[in-house]
Design a protein around this motif. Structure first.
Motif, PDB file in Angstrom:
ATOM      1  N   GLU A 216       0.723  -1.053   0.060  1.00 50.30           N
ATOM      2  CA  GLU A 216      -0.029  -0.027  -0.027  1.00 50.30           C
ATOM      3  C   GLU A 216       0.715   1.160  -0.013  1.00 50.30           C
ATOM      4  OE1 GLU A 216      -2.478  -0.258   3.253  1.00 50.30           O
ATOM      5  OE2 GLU A 216      -3.874  -1.487   2.610  1.00 50.30           O
ATOM      6  N   SER A 217       0.770   2.069  -0.787  1.00 54.36           N
ATOM      7  CA  SER A 217       1.163   3.409  -0.708  1.00 54.36           C
ATOM      8  C   SER A 217       0.298   4.475  -1.480  1.00 54.36           C
ATOM      9  CB  SER A 217       2.676   3.274  -1.579  1.00 54.36           C
ATOM     10  OG  SER A 217       3.455   4.584  -1.620  1.00 54.36           O
ATOM     11  N   SER A 218       0.569   5.783  -0.781  1.00 52.33           N
ATOM     12  CA  SER A 218      -0.141   6.792  -1.708  1.00 52.33           C
ATOM     13  C   SER A 218       0.604   8.240  -1.217  1.00 52.33           C
ATOM     14  CB  SER A 218      -1.875   6.882  -1.108  1.00 52.33           C
ATOM     15  OG  SER A 218      -1.762   7.092   0.099  1.00 52.33           O
ATOM     16  N   GLU A 219       2.007   7.930  -1.117  1.00 53.10           N
ATOM     17  CA  GLU A 219       2.974   8.963  -0.678  1.00 53.10           C
ATOM     18  C   GLU A 219       3.084   9.922  -1.812  1.00 53.10           C
ATOM     19  OE1 GLU A 219       6.712   7.208   0.456  1.00 53.10           O
ATOM     20  OE2 GLU A 219       5.717   5.332   1.123  1.00 53.10           O
ATOM     21  N   GLN A 243       2.722  11.490   4.805  1.00 60.74           N
ATOM     22  CA  GLN A 243       3.276  10.644   4.107  1.00 60.74           C
ATOM     23  C   GLN A 243       2.586   9.632   3.137  1.00 60.74           C
ATOM     24  OE1 GLN A 243       6.776  10.161   3.222  1.00 60.74           O
ATOM     25  NE2 GLN A 243       6.557  12.300   4.049  1.00 60.74           N
ATOM     26  N   LYS A 244       1.119   9.384   3.686  1.00 64.58           N
ATOM     27  CA  LYS A 244       0.346   8.193   3.251  1.00 64.58           C
ATOM     28  C   LYS A 244      -0.985   8.480   3.694  1.00 64.58           C
ATOM     29  CE  LYS A 244      -0.964   3.545   4.057  1.00 64.58           C
ATOM     30  NZ  LYS A 244      -0.929   2.470   4.671  1.00 64.58           N
ATOM     31  N   LEU A 261      -4.862   8.857   7.606  1.00 68.94           N
ATOM     32  CA  LEU A 261      -3.548   9.550   7.255  1.00 68.94           C
ATOM     33  C   LEU A 261      -2.584   9.167   8.093  1.00 68.94           C
ATOM     34  CD1 LEU A 261      -5.654  12.937   7.234  1.00 68.94           C
ATOM     35  CD2 LEU A 261      -5.299  11.521   5.330  1.00 68.94           C
ATOM     36  N   VAL A 262      -1.257   9.400   7.400  1.00 68.49           N
ATOM     37  CA  VAL A 262      -0.032   8.885   8.274  1.00 68.49           C
ATOM     38  C   VAL A 262       0.795  10.166   8.271  1.00 68.49           C
ATOM     39  CG1 VAL A 262       1.884   7.488   8.433  1.00 68.49           C
ATOM     40  CG2 VAL A 262      -0.380   6.607   7.897  1.00 68.49           C
ATOM     41  N   TYR A 263       1.079  10.585   9.123  1.00 64.43           N
ATOM     42  CA  TYR A 263       2.204  11.714   9.274  1.00 64.43           C
ATOM     43  C   TYR A 263       3.673  11.249   9.674  1.00 64.43           C
ATOM     44  CZ  TYR A 263      -1.241  15.027   8.329  1.00 64.43           C
ATOM     45  OH  TYR A 263      -2.463  15.919   7.936  1.00 64.43           O
TER      46      TYR A 263
END
Length: 325
Positions: A216-219, A243-244, A261-263
């Motif tokens: 999984e990635s949406s960076e 980041q994601k 959301l990932v910070y």
């Protein structure tokens, strides 16, 4: 001769430790960046095999790991030595995994694997914007000489991280996250390690029925469409960047869409879950080791924040997200 009480000896040790930290040498940014980059490169470019211990809270886990790098191509295998059987095998950026206690369909965050021990950071620049690197001295880990450093936060929003880097190669041999009282709250350390190749290639083959991993990635993408119109986002803790982002649909609830959301500050991550419903979690702050969870109900919606950061940091993230009226 009367012995000094143990608590008195411990008190002296803490005083000496505090003094050594105050006297520790802060490195210029260019040198700190070079050392961190060297550690990350060593984790990708060195061949090695060994056993490391992961201790967090009252949990202690042991893993066997080996990596072979030939002609720039990386092969890696890691397996748990206690508890439920777990194993991953990596060729380049392709992962295969087996977890005895999870479903066979495995999804893995591309950013998360960038921090698998003994890798150090997500991004050098972001880390040094939020931490200073200090040189503490010398030590030995698993029989190897190491230089000891500390990533000291520039504010109270994150924890200190102590690093033991192999003197010769720069490889991260041990890392320790310290709490507010400088107590160890999470540690990774090699208990044995041998640098260089020369081991049997058969050791890189999986011993369990591993399956391919969906990465999984949406960076690097802008905020999810419509998020700005739904949420007023203000006063995020400084030093953290998005980041994601992904939309998750809880099993059996197709209509419910949770924004995830990932910070990151380059060293640790914080996850924010924006749920359009009321979750079955007690509101307020909860802690396990260095991990804090904060649940904030908001008129039928819920903001949940999880991260290896101090409690005040997850609270600040939770209060930075408010539904638009």
């Amino acid at each position: 001769m009367m012995r000094k009480p143990y608590c008195y000896s411990l008190f002296l040790f803490v005083l000496l430790l505090a003094g050594s930290l105050q006297a520790a040498e802060s490195l210029p940014t260019a040198e700190a960046s070079r050392l961190i980059d060297r550690a990350n490169q060593a984790a990708r470019q060195l061949s090695y095999q060994g056993v490391y211990v992961h201790q967090h809270g009252d949990m202690v886990e042991n893993f066997r790991i080996m990596q072979l790098v030939e002609g720039g191509a990386e092969q890696e295998r890691c397996e748990s030595l206690d508890g439920p059987a777990r194993e991953y095998v990596r060729t380049g950026n392709q992962y295969h995994m087996y977890h005895a206690d999870t479903p066979l369909s495995i999804a893995l965050d591309r950013m998360a694997v960038s921090r698998f021990f003994p890798r150090l950071t997500h991004s050098v620049g972001d880390v040094l914007a939020s931490y200073q690197l200090r040189r503490l001295g010398r030590d030995r880990v698993a029989g190897l000489d190491a230089d000891v450093y500390q990533l000291e936060p520039r504010d109270g929003l994150r924890y200190p991280h102590r690093l033991w880097l192999h003197e010769g190669s720069g490889l991260l041999l041990k890392s320790m996250m310290l709490g507010a009282r400088r107590e160890p709250i999470e540690t990774y350390t090699f208990s044995e390690i041998r640098l260089g190749g020369g081991f049997d290639r058969k050791l890189l083959k999986p011993t369990t029925p591993v399956r391919p991993v969906v990465m999984e990635s949406s960076e690097g993408k802008p905020l999810l469409a419509g998020l700005d119109s739904q949420w007023d986002i203000r006063n995020l803790p400084p030093g953290f960047v998005l980041q994601k982002q992904i939309v998750r649909k809880p099993k059996g609830e197709k209509a419910r869409k949770v924004q995830h959301l990932v910070y990151t500050d380059g060293l640790v991550t914080v996850s924010i879950f924006l749920d359009p419903s009321q979750v079955q979690l007690a509101p307020g702050l909860a802690q396990q080791g260095g991990m804090h969870l904060f649940v904030r109900p908001l008129n039928g919606q819920t903001v949940t924040v999880l991260g290896e950061v101090p409690g005040e940091t997850v609270k600040a993230f939770a209060h930075a997200f408010n539904p638009r009226q």
